[in-house]
Design an enzyme around this catalytic site. Structure first.
Site, PDB file in Angstrom:
ATOM      1  N   LYS A  14      37.392  42.802  36.898  1.00 30.91           N
ATOM      2  CA  LYS A  14      38.366  43.704  36.247  1.00 30.91           C
ATOM      3  C   LYS A  14      39.764  43.101  36.205  1.00 30.91           C
ATOM      4  O   LYS A  14      40.413  43.102  35.168  1.00 30.91           O
ATOM      5  CB  LYS A  14      38.509  45.012  37.046  1.00 30.91           C
ATOM      6  CG  LYS A  14      37.433  46.007  36.826  1.00 30.91           C
ATOM      7  CD  LYS A  14      37.684  47.225  37.709  1.00 30.91           C
ATOM      8  CE  LYS A  14      37.912  46.835  39.112  1.00 30.91           C
ATOM      9  NZ  LYS A  14      37.530  47.410  40.252  1.00 30.91           N
ATOM     10  N   ARG A  89      39.019  56.621  39.530  1.00 29.97           N
ATOM     11  CA  ARG A  89      37.848  56.311  40.343  1.00 29.97           C
ATOM     12  C   ARG A  89      36.979  57.545  40.592  1.00 29.97           C
ATOM     13  O   ARG A  89      35.921  57.413  41.196  1.00 29.97           O
ATOM     14  CB  ARG A  89      38.277  55.776  41.713  1.00 29.97           C
ATOM     15  CG  ARG A  89      38.890  54.396  41.707  1.00 29.97           C
ATOM     16  CD  ARG A  89      37.871  53.331  42.003  1.00 29.97           C
ATOM     17  NE  ARG A  89      38.071  52.455  43.120  1.00 29.97           N
ATOM     18  CZ  ARG A  89      38.810  51.354  43.138  1.00 29.97           C
ATOM     19  NH1 ARG A  89      39.551  51.012  42.132  1.00 29.97           N
ATOM     20  NH2 ARG A  89      38.811  50.578  44.182  1.00 29.97           N
ATOM     21  N   ARG A 123      34.544  35.577  47.655  1.00 32.76           N
ATOM     22  CA  ARG A 123      35.905  35.660  47.086  1.00 32.76           C
ATOM     23  C   ARG A 123      36.970  35.261  48.120  1.00 32.76           C
ATOM     24  O   ARG A 123      36.884  35.633  49.288  1.00 32.76           O
ATOM     25  CB  ARG A 123      36.116  37.108  46.639  1.00 32.76           C
ATOM     26  CG  ARG A 123      37.405  37.377  45.945  1.00 32.76           C
ATOM     27  CD  ARG A 123      37.255  38.503  44.988  1.00 32.76           C
ATOM     28  NE  ARG A 123      37.146  39.813  45.618  1.00 32.76           N
ATOM     29  CZ  ARG A 123      37.144  40.943  44.941  1.00 32.76           C
ATOM     30  NH1 ARG A 123      37.224  40.929  43.627  1.00 32.76           N
ATOM     31  NH2 ARG A 123      37.043  42.099  45.568  1.00 32.76           N
ATOM     32  N   ARG A 156      40.001  38.728  51.470  1.00 33.98           N
ATOM     33  CA  ARG A 156      40.627  40.045  51.368  1.00 33.98           C
ATOM     34  C   ARG A 156      40.097  40.908  52.497  1.00 33.98           C
ATOM     35  O   ARG A 156      38.907  40.871  52.794  1.00 33.98           O
ATOM     36  CB  ARG A 156      40.267  40.664  50.012  1.00 33.98           C
ATOM     37  CG  ARG A 156      41.459  41.016  49.187  1.00 33.98           C
ATOM     38  CD  ARG A 156      41.056  41.402  47.804  1.00 33.98           C
ATOM     39  NE  ARG A 156      40.530  42.766  47.732  1.00 33.98           N
ATOM     40  CZ  ARG A 156      40.372  43.429  46.596  1.00 33.98           C
ATOM     41  NH1 ARG A 156      40.682  42.857  45.449  1.00 33.98           N
ATOM     42  NH2 ARG A 156      39.899  44.653  46.590  1.00 33.98           N
ATOM     43  N   ARG A 167      32.432  50.671  49.437  1.00 36.81           N
ATOM     44  CA  ARG A 167      32.983  50.703  48.080  1.00 36.81           C
ATOM     45  C   ARG A 167      31.877  50.859  47.031  1.00 36.81           C
ATOM     46  O   ARG A 167      32.048  51.564  46.038  1.00 36.81           O
ATOM     47  CB  ARG A 167      33.799  49.434  47.825  1.00 36.81           C
ATOM     48  CG  ARG A 167      35.095  49.458  48.608  1.00 36.81           C
ATOM     49  CD  ARG A 167      35.571  48.078  48.937  1.00 36.81           C
ATOM     50  NE  ARG A 167      36.303  47.480  47.854  1.00 36.81           N
ATOM     51  CZ  ARG A 167      36.436  46.166  47.694  1.00 36.81           C
ATOM     52  NH1 ARG A 167      35.853  45.333  48.530  1.00 36.81           N
ATOM     53  NH2 ARG A 167      37.147  45.704  46.705  1.00 36.81           N
TER      54      ARG A 167
HETATM   55  P1  AMP Z   1      40.771  47.553  44.133  1.00 37.42           P
HETATM   56  O1  AMP Z   1      41.634  46.346  44.163  1.00 37.42           O
HETATM   57  O2  AMP Z   1      40.787  48.251  42.801  1.00 37.42           O
HETATM   58  O3  AMP Z   1      39.375  47.281  44.626  1.00 37.42           O
HETATM   59  O4  AMP Z   1      41.419  48.632  45.146  1.00 37.42           O
HETATM   60  C1  AMP Z   1      41.580  48.311  46.514  1.00 37.42           C
HETATM   61  C2  AMP Z   1      41.623  49.586  47.357  1.00 37.42           C
HETATM   62  O5  AMP Z   1      42.745  50.394  46.945  1.00 37.42           O
HETATM   63  C3  AMP Z   1      40.418  50.488  47.212  1.00 37.42           C
HETATM   64  O6  AMP Z   1      39.335  50.106  48.051  1.00 37.42           O
HETATM   65  C4  AMP Z   1      41.015  51.825  47.648  1.00 37.42           C
HETATM   66  O7  AMP Z   1      41.203  51.886  49.057  1.00 37.42           O
HETATM   67  C5  AMP Z   1      42.395  51.777  46.999  1.00 37.42           C
HETATM   68  N1  AMP Z   1      42.373  52.286  45.624  1.00 37.42           N
HETATM   69  C6  AMP Z   1      42.643  51.586  44.484  1.00 37.42           C
HETATM   70  N2  AMP Z   1      42.548  52.369  43.393  1.00 37.42           N
HETATM   71  C7  AMP Z   1      42.204  53.600  43.844  1.00 37.42           C
HETATM   72  C8  AMP Z   1      41.939  54.861  43.214  1.00 37.42           C
HETATM   73  N3  AMP Z   1      42.014  55.007  41.886  1.00 37.42           N
HETATM   74  N4  AMP Z   1      41.587  55.909  44.002  1.00 37.42           N
HETATM   75  C9  AMP Z   1      41.526  55.797  45.333  1.00 37.42           C
HETATM   76  N5  AMP Z   1      41.747  54.652  45.998  1.00 37.42           N
HETATM   77  C10 AMP Z   1      42.086  53.556  45.278  1.00 37.42           C
END
Ligand code: AMP
Length: 219
Positions: A14, A89, A123, A156, A167
């Site tokens: 993404k 989400r 990653r 990460r 996740r």
């Molecule tokens: P990502 O980089 O999109 O995988 O986001 C990393 C982390 O940020 C996720 O595992 C959540 O803890 C938090 N996060 C990001 N976007 C959201 C969202 N829309 N709703 C809730 N938590 C989020």
């Protein structure tokens, strides 16, 4: 003005695809995960509130997420539009978003879970400049060091098997229904994310009727 949402499970590319699209079309790339990681790294008040959830791969509470998205979009630095990544989400976030913004398209990067495991556990991220690496597809020239700035490559915090399992579970339970909601209302382009990044970007452009992608030539 173009407003896109990019969705896909962790490791589906993404961030990479949103950045390629945004860079070429002058769109602003908004990554909610990056905003949270910035706050955690910089020890802000918001960072303290979300740190535990982000590290465990759990979703941050909807109110905080909605506030972050609202504040970011109120900056109005997106004259030509935006690509938002990592949001919505769940159903509540999607409804909140659709109340305020009309969307031109939803890009759905489709990747089987087995491939997610393979990619995410390989990653790495530069601790200095944030450049992304992958020990399968994009290895650094010198092991453990960033090709661009020489910074140390790290994993990460949420790319562990436990966090990934959390996740993936959240994705299927809460985010899959968002796709169904969008399918009923908006144009959803489902793209096979197993291909290489250029082919995926090309497929996105084709499906959204955008100018073709011309990868930068090495100088
Ligand atoms: P990502 O980089 O999109 O995988 O986001 C990393 C982390 O940020 C996720 O595992 C959540 O803890 C938090 N996060 C990001 N976007 C959201 C969202 N829309 N709703 C809730 N938590 C989020």
């Amino acid at each position: 003005m173009r407003k896109y949402v990019i969705m896909g499970v962790q490791g589906s590319g993404k961030g990479t695809q949103a950045a390629l699209l945004a860079g070429d079309l002058d769109l602003v790339h908004i990554s909610v995960g990056d905003i949270f990681r910035w706050h955690v790294k910089n020890h802000t008040k918001l960072g303290a509130q979300v740190r535990r959830a982000v590290a465990a791969g759990e979703l941050v509470g909807d109110e905080l997420v909605e506030q972050v998205v609202r504040d970011r979009l109120q900056q109005h630095d997106w004259n030509y539009g935006f690509v938002i990544d990592g949001f919505p989400r769940n159903r509540r976030q999607a409804e909140f978003f659709l109340e305020s913004y009309d969307i031109d398209g939803v890009i759905h990067l489709d990747l089987p879970d087995e491939e997610v495991w393979r990619r995410v556990l390989a990653r790495r991220l530069c601790s200095r400049c944030g450049m992304d690496y992958n020990l399968i597809a994009h290895r650094p020239e010198v092991e453990g060091r960033c090709d661009v700035c020489g910074g140390e490559l790290v994993t990460r915090e949420d790319d562990t098997p436990d966090a990934l399992a959390a996740r993936l579970r959240d994705y299927h339970d809460k985010t899959d229904p968002v796709l169904e909601l969008f399918r009923g209302k908006e144009y959803v382009a489902t793209i096979d994310a197993r291909a290489d990044k250029t082919a995926v970007q090309q497929a996105i452009r084709d499906r959204l009727g955008l100018p073709p992608y011309v990868p930068a030539q090495p100088s």
